[in-house]
Design a protein around this motif. Sequence first.
Motif, short mmCIF file in Angstrom:
data_model
loop_
_atom_site.label_atom_id
_atom_site.label_comp_id
_atom_site.label_asym_id
_atom_site.label_seq_id
_atom_site.Cartn_x
_atom_site.Cartn_y
_atom_site.Cartn_z
N ARG A 1 33.37 31.66 36.58
CA ARG A 1 32.97 30.26 36.38
C ARG A 1 31.74 30.23 35.49
O ARG A 1 30.74 30.89 35.76
N VAL A 2 31.80 29.47 34.43
CA VAL A 2 30.69 29.36 33.48
C VAL A 2 29.81 28.19 33.89
O VAL A 2 30.31 27.08 34.13
N LEU B 1 32.48 34.92 52.85
CA LEU B 1 33.11 35.97 52.06
C LEU B 1 33.60 35.46 50.71
O LEU B 1 33.46 36.13 49.69
N LYS B 2 34.16 34.27 50.68
CA LYS B 2 34.66 33.69 49.44
C LYS B 2 33.52 33.46 48.45
O LYS B 2 33.64 33.79 47.26
N MET B 3 32.42 32.90 48.93
CA MET B 3 31.27 32.68 48.06
C MET B 3 30.72 33.99 47.53
O MET B 3 30.33 34.10 46.35
N LEU B 4 30.68 35.01 48.37
CA LEU B 4 30.18 36.32 47.96
C LEU B 4 31.04 36.90 46.85
O LEU B 4 30.52 37.42 45.86
N ALA B 5 32.35 36.78 46.99
CA ALA B 5 33.26 37.28 45.95
C ALA B 5 33.07 36.52 44.65
O ALA B 5 33.13 37.10 43.56
N ASP C 1 31.34 36.14 39.03
CA ASP C 1 30.62 35.38 38.01
C ASP C 1 29.47 36.16 37.39
O ASP C 1 29.09 35.91 36.24
N LEU C 2 28.88 37.10 38.15
CA LEU C 2 27.77 37.88 37.62
C LEU C 2 28.21 39.17 36.95
O LEU C 2 27.41 39.81 36.28
N PHE D 1 23.60 40.93 41.17
CA PHE D 1 24.97 41.46 41.11
C PHE D 1 25.12 42.67 42.03
O PHE D 1 26.08 42.76 42.80
N GLU D 2 24.18 43.59 41.96
CA GLU D 2 24.27 44.80 42.79
C GLU D 2 24.14 44.48 44.28
O GLU D 2 24.80 45.11 45.10
N LEU D 3 23.30 43.50 44.62
CA LEU D 3 23.18 43.08 46.02
C LEU D 3 24.49 42.50 46.53
O LEU D 3 24.97 42.85 47.61
#
Length: 203
Positions: free
Chosen positions: A104-105, A126-130, A135-136, A153-155
Motif C-alpha cells: 500500500r502506497v 497478525l493481519k496488521m503486522l503482515a 509495505d516496508l 521493518f526488521e522489528l
Amino acid sequence: MSSITMAMVDAAYGATAAQARPHDTDPFQPGDFVVYPTHGVGKVDRVGSEEIAGHTLDFIYISFEENRMTLRVPISHARSSGLRKLATPQAMDAVLRILAGRPRVSRLMWAKRAQEFLAKINSGDLKMLAEVVRDLHTSAGGAGPSFSQRNLFELALDRLAGEFAGVAQIDKQAALDKLTQTLEGARKAEAARTDPEPATTGA
C-alpha cells in the motif's frame, strides 16, 4: 520480573472483585505459546495467585526465551491487554497471501507513517503486522533506506517470524527464510508487471 504499579493492582483487583471468575471459553494454560503485543511470542509458565499490597491477584506468568524476560499479566486484564494464543495455520496462510500482495502506497510524511507502523506492530493484530512487513519491504530493501525504516521493518519481520515459527513448528530462521522468499517473490512479480518488455525490431 516486570514491575506492577499500585494503579495496576487496584484496577486488577477491581476487575477481579466485579467478576471473581471471568468466563473464558479458551483460558490460558501452562505450556501454551501466546502472543503479547509489545513482546511477541512467549510461553505460559504457570497461572497462579500472588498477594500484592494486601490484595490477592491471579496472574499469568509468561516467559520470553529470546530476551530472558518474565511477564506477569493479571488474568482479569489478559484479553484487554491483547494477550492471545498463537494464530491458526489458516491465519498464517492468509499472512502469506498478504505478503505476496501489492504494498500500500501512502503519501503521508514519514514521521506520521512511522507512528502508524509502530502502532500496528504493537497492536498484536497478525493481519496488521503482515501489512507492515509487506509495505516496508520495498523501502527497507531498496537503495538507501532510512535507519528508522529498516529498524521498523526488521522489528515487524522478527515478530511475524516468531509466530510463524510457533505455528509451523519450525525454527525461527526457517520461518524468516520462508517469509523472505514470499516477499522477494512478490517483488519480482511486481517488477515484471511494471517494467516494460524490451522493444523488438523487425528484420
